[in-house]
Each structure stands twice: as structure tokens, then as C-alpha cells.
Design a protein around this motif. Structure first.
Motif, PDB file in Angstrom:
ATOM      1  N   ASP A 175       0.820  -1.220   0.000  1.00 14.07           N
ATOM      2  CA  ASP A 175       0.000   0.000   0.000  1.00 14.07           C
ATOM      3  C   ASP A 175       0.846   1.260   0.000  1.00 14.07           C
ATOM      4  O   ASP A 175       0.343   2.346  -0.237  1.00 14.07           O
ATOM      5  CB  ASP A 175      -0.885   0.063   1.260  1.00 14.07           C
ATOM      6  CG  ASP A 175      -1.692  -1.203   1.438  1.00 14.07           C
ATOM      7  OD1 ASP A 175      -1.834  -1.938   0.453  1.00 14.07           O
ATOM      8  OD2 ASP A 175      -2.170  -1.448   2.567  1.00 14.07           O
ATOM      9  N   GLY A 176       2.127   1.125   0.349  1.00 12.35           N
ATOM     10  CA  GLY A 176       2.961   2.306   0.486  1.00 12.35           C
ATOM     11  C   GLY A 176       2.598   3.085   1.733  1.00 12.35           C
ATOM     12  O   GLY A 176       1.931   2.584   2.641  1.00 12.35           O
ATOM     13  N   GLU A 177       3.027   4.325   1.731  1.00 10.28           N
ATOM     14  CA  GLU A 177       2.872   5.245   2.857  1.00 10.28           C
ATOM     15  C   GLU A 177       1.982   6.359   2.304  1.00 10.28           C
ATOM     16  O   GLU A 177       2.173   6.757   1.157  1.00 10.28           O
ATOM     17  CB  GLU A 177       4.290   5.722   3.151  1.00 10.28           C
ATOM     18  CG  GLU A 177       4.533   6.638   4.277  1.00 10.28           C
ATOM     19  CD  GLU A 177       6.045   6.997   4.328  1.00 10.28           C
ATOM     20  OE1 GLU A 177       6.341   8.020   4.904  1.00 10.28           O
ATOM     21  OE2 GLU A 177       6.894   6.267   3.759  1.00 10.28           O
ATOM     22  N   THR A 178       0.999   6.792   3.076  1.00  8.33           N
ATOM     23  CA  THR A 178       0.115   7.852   2.570  1.00  8.33           C
ATOM     24  C   THR A 178       0.464   9.171   3.231  1.00  8.33           C
ATOM     25  O   THR A 178       0.327   9.330   4.445  1.00  8.33           O
ATOM     26  CB  THR A 178      -1.365   7.503   2.814  1.00  8.33           C
ATOM     27  OG1 THR A 178      -1.627   6.221   2.237  1.00  8.33           O
ATOM     28  CG2 THR A 178      -2.275   8.538   2.164  1.00  8.33           C
ATOM     29  N   ALA A 179       0.927  10.111   2.433  1.00  8.84           N
ATOM     30  CA  ALA A 179       1.275  11.442   2.923  1.00  8.84           C
ATOM     31  C   ALA A 179       0.037  12.321   2.839  1.00  8.84           C
ATOM     32  O   ALA A 179      -0.533  12.495   1.761  1.00  8.84           O
ATOM     33  CB  ALA A 179       2.404  12.026   2.080  1.00  8.84           C
ATOM     34  N   MET A 180      -0.395  12.849   3.993  1.00 10.53           N
ATOM     35  CA  MET A 180      -1.581  13.690   4.051  1.00 10.53           C
ATOM     36  C   MET A 180      -1.114  15.137   4.234  1.00 10.53           C
ATOM     37  O   MET A 180      -0.536  15.486   5.263  1.00 10.53           O
ATOM     38  CB  MET A 180      -2.451  13.270   5.244  1.00 10.53           C
ATOM     39  CG  MET A 180      -2.815  11.776   5.271  1.00 10.53           C
ATOM     40  SD  MET A 180      -4.108  11.346   4.094  1.00 10.53           S
ATOM     41  CE  MET A 180      -5.526  12.124   4.863  1.00 10.53           C
ATOM     42  N   LEU A 181      -1.364  15.950   3.226  1.00 13.00           N
ATOM     43  CA  LEU A 181      -0.853  17.315   3.231  1.00 13.00           C
ATOM     44  C   LEU A 181      -1.898  18.313   3.719  1.00 13.00           C
ATOM     45  O   LEU A 181      -3.032  18.313   3.216  1.00 13.00           O
ATOM     46  CB  LEU A 181      -0.422  17.731   1.824  1.00 13.00           C
ATOM     47  CG  LEU A 181       0.930  17.282   1.288  1.00 13.00           C
ATOM     48  CD1 LEU A 181       2.051  17.773   2.182  1.00 13.00           C
ATOM     49  CD2 LEU A 181       1.003  15.792   1.131  1.00 13.00           C
ATOM     50  N   PHE A 182      -1.481  19.142   4.684  1.00 10.10           N
ATOM     51  CA  PHE A 182      -2.328  20.229   5.181  1.00 10.10           C
ATOM     52  C   PHE A 182      -1.659  21.537   4.812  1.00 10.10           C
ATOM     53  O   PHE A 182      -0.465  21.729   5.048  1.00 10.10           O
ATOM     54  CB  PHE A 182      -2.491  20.133   6.706  1.00 10.10           C
ATOM     55  CG  PHE A 182      -3.379  18.995   7.132  1.00 10.10           C
ATOM     56  CD1 PHE A 182      -2.927  17.684   7.074  1.00 10.10           C
ATOM     57  CD2 PHE A 182      -4.675  19.235   7.588  1.00 10.10           C
ATOM     58  CE1 PHE A 182      -3.753  16.626   7.454  1.00 10.10           C
ATOM     59  CE2 PHE A 182      -5.500  18.190   7.978  1.00 10.10           C
ATOM     60  CZ  PHE A 182      -5.042  16.880   7.907  1.00 10.10           C
ATOM     61  N   ILE A 183      -2.429  22.419   4.219  1.00 11.29           N
ATOM     62  CA  ILE A 183      -1.891  23.719   3.839  1.00 11.29           C
ATOM     63  C   ILE A 183      -2.843  24.789   4.357  1.00 11.29           C
ATOM     64  O   ILE A 183      -4.062  24.713   4.116  1.00 11.29           O
ATOM     65  CB  ILE A 183      -1.715  23.823   2.302  1.00 11.29           C
ATOM     66  CG1 ILE A 183      -0.717  22.754   1.825  1.00 11.29           C
ATOM     67  CG2 ILE A 183      -1.241  25.216   1.909  1.00 11.29           C
ATOM     68  CD1 ILE A 183      -0.485  22.720   0.321  1.00 11.29           C
ATOM     69  N   GLY A 184      -2.276  25.753   5.108  1.00 18.05           N
ATOM     70  CA  GLY A 184      -3.108  26.834   5.630  1.00 18.05           C
ATOM     71  C   GLY A 184      -4.233  26.345   6.535  1.00 18.05           C
ATOM     72  O   GLY A 184      -5.337  26.877   6.507  1.00 18.05           O
ATOM     73  N   GLY A 185      -3.969  25.319   7.329  1.00 16.53           N
ATOM     74  CA  GLY A 185      -4.937  24.910   8.346  1.00 16.53           C
ATOM     75  C   GLY A 185      -5.956  23.891   7.908  1.00 16.53           C
ATOM     76  O   GLY A 185      -6.787  23.462   8.703  1.00 16.53           O
ATOM     77  N   ARG A 186      -5.908  23.476   6.645  1.00 12.70           N
ATOM     78  CA  ARG A 186      -6.881  22.460   6.240  1.00 12.70           C
ATOM     79  C   ARG A 186      -6.260  21.417   5.309  1.00 12.70           C
ATOM     80  O   ARG A 186      -5.249  21.675   4.651  1.00 12.70           O
ATOM     81  CB  ARG A 186      -8.084  23.117   5.579  1.00 12.70           C
ATOM     82  CG  ARG A 186      -7.729  23.991   4.390  1.00 12.70           C
ATOM     83  CD  ARG A 186      -8.873  23.992   3.410  1.00 12.70           C
ATOM     84  NE  ARG A 186     -10.100  24.453   4.072  1.00 12.70           N
ATOM     85  CZ  ARG A 186     -10.769  25.531   3.720  1.00 12.70           C
ATOM     86  NH1 ARG A 186     -10.339  26.254   2.707  1.00 12.70           N
ATOM     87  NH2 ARG A 186     -11.880  25.879   4.346  1.00 12.70           N
TER      88      ARG A 186
END
Ligand SMILES: Nc1ncnc2c1ncn2[C@@H]1O[C@H](COP(=O)(O)OP(=O)(O)O)[C@@H](O)[C@H]1O
Ligand SMILES: [Mg+2]
Length: 287
Positions: free
Chosen positions: A170-181
Motif C-alpha cells: 500500500d505504500g505510505e500515505t502522505a496527508m498534506l495540510f496547507i493553511g490549516g486544512r
């Protein structure tokens, strides 16, 4: 006069960070004056920047004190120096765990095989590191312990985790937050080869693609992002954050890394994310 934004990088980052051209183009299109600079460039006048944004300071791991001293000297820096100080050492995973968030099971500075987490393979890494430096995957407990001893012998904190085999599929899931969301997610392929030992030249940007996170991943990531403000009270909110999730042996998403220092934002994989960054910078400057 247009407002000045400094995107802060390193010698190598300036050459190869693929986020920088997209971020700077979007900021310039929005009317900002953008400087692409190294954090250790002594000719830079940091007071001239309306906002300095830490981006690809990839060499901080082996210059940590110097880097944090620099961060403390910059008048308007994001992420804030307090967040950088907390986040540049993966001991922050203990703080996340303490408030009930799911993190990769980790044993700190083990000295005997009995202390190792129950697993067929282990990952050993120093608590201060980036780009998988000094990190390795071992299938022999003696190798894992020797690696940990080498790190602690050098005055570092050694982390030992089960090798989570879900990373292979499945790999690694990078969850990106920009400007608070939440902005977007990217799947990263596995990095540590079996039998490979310690390597310093892995390309963490090898296998990347846009991903659609599951509801359970979204929930964990949002909870971790929310927790930052409680764990670092009174500190300016992060302009950007990346939460790397993997699935544990039971299939539950757990935090491998919370990156508030120099997360790649994976802008090339996410149309629209550069614009989100511009909005975040605008919001920051209008505060
Ligand atoms: N417990 C683990 N199980 C499987 N793979 C891991 C584990 N820990 C690290 N890795 C692999 O090593 C890479 C680097 O480790 P990470 O904890 O993300 O540190 P950093 O990115 O700061 O060097 C990860 O992207 C992942 O591919
Ligand atoms: Mg990582």
C-alpha cells in the motif's frame, strides 16, 4: 511595493526540490516578490522578508543546533521556531501517543533482544533524521541491536519499530495540510530494501502518485493536525504540515511521521495545491 516572501531551502534543495519552482511561480503570479534562499546564507537580510517559509532545509538533521538558532533569529518564520524545535526530533511521537493518537509502535534505545518490539523485521533509525539517513531494515535482532547501539553510542536517540509490511504493497500515505486544512494526499512507495543495511543515498521522491485517502486515514490525520495546537499551545499555527500514515498489522492507519519542518508538499502531484499555498501565505500576512 509588493510583499516579500522568502522560500528557504538548502544548497541541494535549491537545485532539486521540485516544489520550489511551482511555489515561487504561484506566489509571483499573485503579486509577491519571491526570494529563493539558503537558510545558511549569511548575506540574506531576514528582516526584509514579510514572511520566510521553511521548505527544503534538508541538511538540518546534522546541523540541528545551528539550524534552530538560525530559525530563532528570523523575525517572521513559518513554521514557527517552537514547532521546528519540537518537530525536528521524532520523540514528538511520544507526545502524540500520550494524547491517544495511533503511532507506529516504537521502542526507544533498546539494549536487549527482549526489549525489541515483537516483529519478524525491524526498522532502526535515529530520532533526528530526514530522508531516511542512518535508517535501516533488519531481519536479525542482533543487527538491529548493533545499529541501535551505534546510534546511542554516538549520543543519538535510537528508535526501533516493527517493519510494517503494508508499506510494500500500500505504500505510505502522505496527508498534506496547507493553511490549516487538508489539501491532498500522495502515496509513497517503500524505501527500505531487505538486506540493504544503512544507506544514505535513498531517493525518497522515487515512487510518488496522487492518492485518495480512506475515511479512516482522513480521520486520523485530522485528529493529529488538531492535536498540534493542544501540544504546542500559544504557538502560531502551522502554515503547512504533512502527516505520513501507514497501516499496522491490523490494517489501522498509524502515524509514521508528522512533518512540520521541511515536508515535501508534493506540489507536482497536486494541481491546485500551489494556489492553496498562496492563499495560506496571504492569510498569514493579513493577520
Ligand atoms: N516502521 C516502518 N515500517 C516500514 N517502513 C518504514 C518504517 N519506518 C520507516 N520506514 C521507511 O523508511 C522511510 C524513512 O523513515 P521515516 O520514519 O519516514 O523518517 P524520515 O523520512 O524522516 O527519514 C519511510 O518513508 C519508510 O519508507
Ligand atoms: Mg519520512
Amino acid at each position: 511595493m509588493s510583499e516579500r516572501v522568502a522560500l528557504v531551502s538548502s544548497e541541494r534543495g535549491l537545485r532539486v526540490d521540485p516544489d520550489l519552482p511551482l511555489a515561487s511561480a504561484a506566489l509571483r503570479a499573485a503579486g509577491f516578490a519571491v526570494d529563493l534562499v539558503r537558510w545558511d546564507d549569511e548575506t540574506v537580510d531576514w528582516a526584509a522578508a514579510d514572511l520566510a517559509v521553511v521548505r527544503s532545509c534538508w541538511d538540518y538533521a546534522w546541523r540541528l543546533e545551528e539550524f534552530l538558532a538560525w530559525a530563532g533569529s528570523v523575525p517572521r518564520l513559518r513554521n514557527a521556531v517552537e514547532l521546528l524545535r519540537w518537530n525536528t526530533d521524532k520523540t514528538y511521537l511520544r507526545d502524540l501517543e500520550r494524547v491517544g493518537l495511533p503511532v507506529v509502535p516504537t521502542v526507544w534505545n533498546p539494549t536487549s533482544a527482549a526489549a525489541l518490539p515483537d516483529a519478524a523485521e525491524w526498522v532502526v533509525k535515529p530520532s533526528v533524521s530526514a530522508g531516511s539517513r542512518d535508517t535501516a531494515r533488519w531481519s536479525d535482532a542482533a543487527d538491529a541491536l548493533a545499529h541501535a547501539a551505534e546510534l546511542t553510542g554516538a549520543g543519538r536517540t535510537a528508535m526501533v519499530q516493527p517493519y510494517l509490511a503494508s508499506v510494500d504493497d500500500d505504500g505510505e500515505t502522505a496527508m498534506l495540510f496547507i493553511g490549516g486544512r487538508f489539501s491532498h494526499a500522495v502515496r509513497k512507495g517503500p524505501l527500505l530494501g531487505r538486506g540493504e543495511g544503512v544507506r544514505q543515498d535513498r531517493d525518497s521522491r522515487g515512487d510518488l502518485r496522487a492518492a485518495r485517502p480512506g475515511d479512516d486515514q482522513r480521520e486520523v490525520a485530522e485528529a493529529v493536525f488538531e492535536a498540534i495546537g493542544n501540544l504546542q499551545p500559544g504557538v502560531p499555527a502551522p502554515l503547512y504540515a504533512r502527516i505520513d500514515l501507514v497501516r499496522d498489522v491490523e490494517g489501522r492507519p498509524v502515524v509514521l511521521e508528522l512533518e512540520l519542518t521541511e515536508p515535501s508538499l508534493f506540489l507536482p502531484q497536486a494541481p491546485g495545491a500551489a494556489r492553496a499555498l498562496v492563499h495560506a501565505v496571504e492569510a498569514e500576512l493579513s493577520r
